[in-house]
Design an enzyme around this catalytic site. Structure first.
Site, PDB file in Angstrom:
ATOM      1  N   GLU A 163       0.855  -1.192   0.000  1.00 43.67           N
ATOM      2  CA  GLU A 163       0.000   0.000   0.000  1.00 43.67           C
ATOM      3  C   GLU A 163       0.886   1.236   0.000  1.00 43.67           C
ATOM      4  O   GLU A 163       2.010   1.188   0.514  1.00 43.67           O
ATOM      5  CB  GLU A 163      -0.850   0.054   1.292  1.00 43.67           C
ATOM      6  CG  GLU A 163      -2.088  -0.795   1.294  1.00 43.67           C
ATOM      7  CD  GLU A 163      -2.892  -0.657   2.591  1.00 43.67           C
ATOM      8  OE1 GLU A 163      -2.442   0.007   3.541  1.00 43.67           O
ATOM      9  OE2 GLU A 163      -3.982  -1.246   2.642  1.00 43.67           O
ATOM     10  N   PHE A 173       2.215   4.362   1.644  1.00 44.27           N
ATOM     11  CA  PHE A 173       2.313   4.704   3.072  1.00 44.27           C
ATOM     12  C   PHE A 173       1.650   6.056   3.301  1.00 44.27           C
ATOM     13  O   PHE A 173       1.997   7.047   2.655  1.00 44.27           O
ATOM     14  CB  PHE A 173       3.780   4.745   3.522  1.00 44.27           C
ATOM     15  CG  PHE A 173       3.935   5.117   4.967  1.00 44.27           C
ATOM     16  CD1 PHE A 173       3.638   4.208   5.974  1.00 44.27           C
ATOM     17  CD2 PHE A 173       4.367   6.396   5.338  1.00 44.27           C
ATOM     18  CE1 PHE A 173       3.760   4.554   7.320  1.00 44.27           C
ATOM     19  CE2 PHE A 173       4.493   6.740   6.677  1.00 44.27           C
ATOM     20  CZ  PHE A 173       4.193   5.822   7.672  1.00 44.27           C
ATOM     21  N   ILE A 174       0.673   6.068   4.192  1.00 42.66           N
ATOM     22  CA  ILE A 174      -0.046   7.307   4.518  1.00 42.66           C
ATOM     23  C   ILE A 174       0.543   7.867   5.812  1.00 42.66           C
ATOM     24  O   ILE A 174       0.337   7.290   6.885  1.00 42.66           O
ATOM     25  CB  ILE A 174      -1.572   7.049   4.711  1.00 42.66           C
ATOM     26  CG1 ILE A 174      -2.180   6.314   3.503  1.00 42.66           C
ATOM     27  CG2 ILE A 174      -2.323   8.341   5.005  1.00 42.66           C
ATOM     28  CD1 ILE A 174      -2.247   7.085   2.207  1.00 42.66           C
ATOM     29  N   HIS A 190      -6.675   6.205  12.695  1.00 45.82           N
ATOM     30  CA  HIS A 190      -7.376   4.924  12.586  1.00 45.82           C
ATOM     31  C   HIS A 190      -8.814   5.194  13.028  1.00 45.82           C
ATOM     32  O   HIS A 190      -9.066   5.443  14.202  1.00 45.82           O
ATOM     33  CB  HIS A 190      -6.693   3.889  13.489  1.00 45.82           C
ATOM     34  CG  HIS A 190      -7.451   2.595  13.622  1.00 45.82           C
ATOM     35  ND1 HIS A 190      -6.825   1.378  13.627  1.00 45.82           N
ATOM     36  CD2 HIS A 190      -8.765   2.331  13.753  1.00 45.82           C
ATOM     37  CE1 HIS A 190      -7.731   0.420  13.765  1.00 45.82           C
ATOM     38  NE2 HIS A 190      -8.917   0.980  13.844  1.00 45.82           N
ATOM     39  N   LYS A 230      -4.342  -0.755  20.849  1.00 45.36           N
ATOM     40  CA  LYS A 230      -5.145   0.429  21.138  1.00 45.36           C
ATOM     41  C   LYS A 230      -5.145   0.699  22.636  1.00 45.36           C
ATOM     42  O   LYS A 230      -5.207  -0.243  23.439  1.00 45.36           O
ATOM     43  CB  LYS A 230      -6.590   0.210  20.657  1.00 45.36           C
ATOM     44  CG  LYS A 230      -6.702   0.095  19.146  1.00 45.36           C
ATOM     45  CD  LYS A 230      -8.078  -0.394  18.735  1.00 45.36           C
ATOM     46  CE  LYS A 230      -8.114  -0.655  17.241  1.00 45.36           C
ATOM     47  NZ  LYS A 230      -9.350  -1.378  16.865  1.00 45.36           N
ATOM     48  N   GLU A 280     -12.590  -1.068   9.384  1.00 45.37           N
ATOM     49  CA  GLU A 280     -11.523  -0.136   9.769  1.00 45.37           C
ATOM     50  C   GLU A 280     -11.084   0.685   8.564  1.00 45.37           C
ATOM     51  O   GLU A 280     -10.916   0.143   7.472  1.00 45.37           O
ATOM     52  CB  GLU A 280     -10.288  -0.897  10.262  1.00 45.37           C
ATOM     53  CG  GLU A 280     -10.493  -1.670  11.539  1.00 45.37           C
ATOM     54  CD  GLU A 280      -9.177  -2.275  12.055  1.00 45.37           C
ATOM     55  OE1 GLU A 280      -9.164  -2.679  13.217  1.00 45.37           O
ATOM     56  OE2 GLU A 280      -8.195  -2.355  11.300  1.00 45.37           O
ATOM     57  N   ASN A 303     -13.016  -6.322  10.673  1.00 47.46           N
ATOM     58  CA  ASN A 303     -12.936  -7.147  11.886  1.00 47.46           C
ATOM     59  C   ASN A 303     -14.260  -7.857  12.090  1.00 47.46           C
ATOM     60  O   ASN A 303     -15.302  -7.221  12.190  1.00 47.46           O
ATOM     61  CB  ASN A 303     -12.614  -6.304  13.118  1.00 47.46           C
ATOM     62  CG  ASN A 303     -11.192  -5.794  13.082  1.00 47.46           C
ATOM     63  OD1 ASN A 303     -10.307  -6.446  12.532  1.00 47.46           O
ATOM     64  ND2 ASN A 303     -10.974  -4.637  13.635  1.00 47.46           N
ATOM     65  N   ARG A 329     -15.635  -9.576  14.532  1.00 42.82           N
ATOM     66  CA  ARG A 329     -15.945  -9.956  15.919  1.00 42.82           C
ATOM     67  C   ARG A 329     -16.489  -8.747  16.673  1.00 42.82           C
ATOM     68  O   ARG A 329     -16.417  -7.616  16.180  1.00 42.82           O
ATOM     69  CB  ARG A 329     -14.655 -10.396  16.616  1.00 42.82           C
ATOM     70  CG  ARG A 329     -13.625  -9.282  16.618  1.00 42.82           C
ATOM     71  CD  ARG A 329     -12.428  -9.518  17.496  1.00 42.82           C
ATOM     72  NE  ARG A 329     -11.634  -8.309  17.598  1.00 42.82           N
ATOM     73  CZ  ARG A 329     -10.762  -7.890  16.694  1.00 42.82           C
ATOM     74  NH1 ARG A 329     -10.568  -8.582  15.596  1.00 42.82           N
ATOM     75  NH2 ARG A 329     -10.108  -6.765  16.875  1.00 42.82           N
ATOM     76  N   VAL A 356     -13.203  -4.906  21.557  1.00 42.19           N
ATOM     77  CA  VAL A 356     -12.945  -4.424  22.926  1.00 42.19           C
ATOM     78  C   VAL A 356     -13.644  -3.085  23.150  1.00 42.19           C
ATOM     79  O   VAL A 356     -14.275  -2.857  24.185  1.00 42.19           O
ATOM     80  CB  VAL A 356     -11.421  -4.271  23.161  1.00 42.19           C
ATOM     81  CG1 VAL A 356     -11.143  -3.665  24.531  1.00 42.19           C
ATOM     82  CG2 VAL A 356     -10.699  -5.601  23.006  1.00 42.19           C
TER      83      VAL A 356
HETATM   84  C1  MV4 Z   1      -0.651   2.019   7.539  1.00 41.80           C
HETATM   85  C2  MV4 Z   1       0.149   3.138   7.849  1.00 41.80           C
HETATM   86  C3  MV4 Z   1       0.432   4.026   6.820  1.00 41.80           C
HETATM   87  N1  MV4 Z   1      -0.044   3.790   5.584  1.00 41.80           N
HETATM   88  N2  MV4 Z   1      -1.093   1.836   6.296  1.00 41.80           N
HETATM   89  C4  MV4 Z   1      -1.756  -0.800  10.222  1.00 41.80           C
HETATM   90  C5  MV4 Z   1      -2.051  -1.558  11.458  1.00 41.80           C
HETATM   91  C6  MV4 Z   1      -2.004  -0.529  12.486  1.00 41.80           C
HETATM   92  N3  MV4 Z   1      -1.785  -1.071  13.793  1.00 41.80           N
HETATM   93  C7  MV4 Z   1      -0.880   0.362  12.013  1.00 41.80           C
HETATM   94  N4  MV4 Z   1      -0.975   0.341  10.638  1.00 41.80           N
HETATM   95  C8  MV4 Z   1      -0.527   1.272   9.763  1.00 41.80           C
HETATM   96  N5  MV4 Z   1      -0.973   1.122   8.490  1.00 41.80           N
HETATM   97  C9  MV4 Z   1      -0.779   2.701   5.327  1.00 41.80           C
HETATM   98  N6  MV4 Z   1      -1.219   2.487   4.083  1.00 41.80           N
HETATM   99  C10 MV4 Z   1       0.628   3.279   9.143  1.00 41.80           C
HETATM  100  C11 MV4 Z   1       0.330   2.338  10.102  1.00 41.80           C
HETATM  101  C12 MV4 Z   1       0.948   2.542  11.400  1.00 41.80           C
HETATM  102  C13 MV4 Z   1       2.247   2.076  11.661  1.00 41.80           C
HETATM  103  C14 MV4 Z   1       2.997   1.379  10.721  1.00 41.80           C
HETATM  104  C15 MV4 Z   1       4.266   0.914  11.005  1.00 41.80           C
HETATM  105  C16 MV4 Z   1       4.844   1.172  12.256  1.00 41.80           C
HETATM  106  C17 MV4 Z   1       4.146   1.874  13.211  1.00 41.80           C
HETATM  107  C18 MV4 Z   1       2.848   2.329  12.935  1.00 41.80           C
HETATM  108  C19 MV4 Z   1       2.134   3.023  13.905  1.00 41.80           C
HETATM  109  C20 MV4 Z   1       0.872   3.448  13.639  1.00 41.80           C
HETATM  110  C21 MV4 Z   1       0.288   3.211  12.380  1.00 41.80           C
END
Ligand code: MV4
Length: 454
Positions: free
Chosen positions: A202, A204-205, A210, A239, A277, A292, A294, A297
């Protein structure tokens, strides 16, 4: 049609207590299951019946399908509520229930399987017109394919595991030179963690929020959403604080993200309660992330603002009743926040199980505590360290924050370390107060202050 006579709750701790409460209010008999170390746990004391399903090890008790099914058969239970974790997202378990003639209170095995296959879910959603982050069409088959996708969408990209969750098997790739190495690192990690090395890519955003949407879908094709939850306050993909509404959500935003969530659920013929999500970027763009399958929490924040008992709805849906709720009748009122209180060192977040020697719970208007803790209880080391969820409801966000602060002040837990001090720190943070946060908040808060040029 009638509701179930008896439900077996295949879980422990606060969520087992929560589910037993819903059953009791519906006039349904309950069966608790427990492991050897949970004999004295609250869920076993408040259920109508309780039955031991094995030793402390989860593989031999709460995750043991034959043991749980045998317990259901011995107790003549008509349905099983899996709660969250354990067998809740195990498609084999959902199928085994069906085969045994026991109703699984949740979605179909097929939906669970799709929810567990993140690359496939992304692909299905994209094809059905739910916006997804630019990236690969389903899984990438090789590092060459990953590189090709990355070049098409532009760096930075994030490589994720199809079977992922909890952040494992995830790598951010900032430039072409790093891709090969990080691809194989992610693959190896995914293989080790999930026994499945499949990956997808993907864009990276940066500074994402979230935000997720609670949906309810009955067996007649009616699907509604109960608004969004902002779960951006997390640490290492766990979380810590959730709230509803999101501080960035306008009425217009809620309608849009809610419609995406319902569309996503409809696309996969989803049944029962579920969560869609989303990633929300700094411009407010919304992208599907995961589904998800289920009860979550953080469901109580949605219950507070919507007035809907999600667990009762799950049970009614599983019994075949149509939803009585209509989307137009769902009104989101006030603001709710949840703090997850864990038996952990608040500085280092390492588990700190043990005996609670003194416990005093907060209360008063707009305060809810979901917990299985009592004076003198033992938090076993074998399971999740969640001790209590403290949830508040105020007329607006400022009031909810004030309520949460006073409730955290009232909360006394002696004998073990908890994350209460961490929550107090966040609740006093000006950026948190202003709703000015994203998934990087906790790391930033714990980092030393930026050096100032003088
Ligand atoms: C991302 C992202 C940026 N861009 N997806 C996915 C699971 C969730 N716990 C964190 N996730 C992320 N998904 C895209 N397209 C940034 C995160 C992200 C993150 C990623 C790597 C390391 C630390 C992180 C902390 C918060 C969010």
């Amino acid at each position: 049609m009638k509701l179930f006579r008896k439900i077996l709750v295949a879980n422990r701790g606060e969520i087992a207590v929560r589910i037993i409460r819903a059953c009791k209010e519906l006039g349904v008999k309950t069966v608790a299951v427990y492991s050897d170390v949970d004999r004295e746990s609250l869920h076993t004391k408040i259920a109508d019946e309780s039955i031991c399903v094995g030793p402390a090890s989860t593989a031999q008790s709460y995750n043991n399908i034959p043991s749980i099914l045998t317990a259901a058969e011995i107790t003549d239970s008509e349905a099983i509520h899996p709660g969250y974790g354990f067998l809740s997202e195990n498609p084999h378990f959902a199928e085994a229930c069906l085969t045994s003639g026991i109703t699984f209170i949740g979605p179909s095995a097929e939906s669970i399987r799709l929810g567990g296959d993140k690359a496939k879910a992304r692909q299905v959603m994209k094809r059905r017109g739910v916006p997804v982050v630019p990236g690969s069409d389903g899984p990438v088959v090789s590092e060459e394919a990953a590189l090709k996708t990355a070049k098409r969408i532009g760096f930075p990209v994030i490589i994720k595991a199809s079977a992922g969750g909890g952040g494992r098997g995830m790598r951010i790739v900032r430039a072409e030179e790093e891709l090969e190495k990080l691809y194989f690192m992610a693959q190896r990690e995914a293989l080790t963690a999930f026994g499945n090395g499949e990956l997808y890519v993907e864009k990276f955003i940066p500074e994402m929020r979230h935000i997720e949407v609670q949906i309810l879908a009955d067996t007649k094709g009616n699907i509604i959403h109960l608004g969004e939850r902002d779960c951006s306050i997390q640490r290492r993909h766990q979380k810590l604080i959730e709230e509803s509404p999101s501080p960035v959500a306008s009425e217009k935003f809620r309608k849009k993200i809610g419609e995406y969530a319902v569309k996503a659920a409809r696309a996969v013929k989803y049944k029962n309660a579920g969560t869609i999500e989303f990633i929300v970027d700094t411009e407010g763009n919304i992208y599907f992330m995961e589904m998800n399958t289920r009860l979550q929490v953080e469901h109580p924040v949605t219950e507070f603002v919507s007035g809907v008992d999600i667990v009762k709805e799950q049970i009614r849906i599983a019994a075949g009743f149509p939803l009585e709720l209509k989307q137009t009748k769902i009104k989101i009122s006030g603001h709710s926040i949840e703090c997850r209180i864990n038996a952990e060192d608040p500085e280092r977040f390492i588990p700190c199980p043990g005996k609670i020697t003194f416990l005093a719970l907060p209360g008063g208007p707009g305060v809810r505590v979901d917990t299985a803790a009592y004076n003198g209880c033992v938090i076993p080391s074998h399971y999740d360290s969640l001790v209590a969820k403290l949830i508040v409801h105020g007329k607006d966000r400022a009031e909810a924050i004030m309520k949460m602060k006073r409730a955290l002040d009232e909360f006394i837990i002696e004998g073990i370390k908890t994350t209460i001090p961490f929550h107090k720190k966040v609740l006093n943070d000006p950026d948190f107060f202003n709703g000015n946060f994203n998934t990087g908040f906790v790391e930033k808060m714990n980092a030393p202050a930026e050096p100032v040029n003088r």
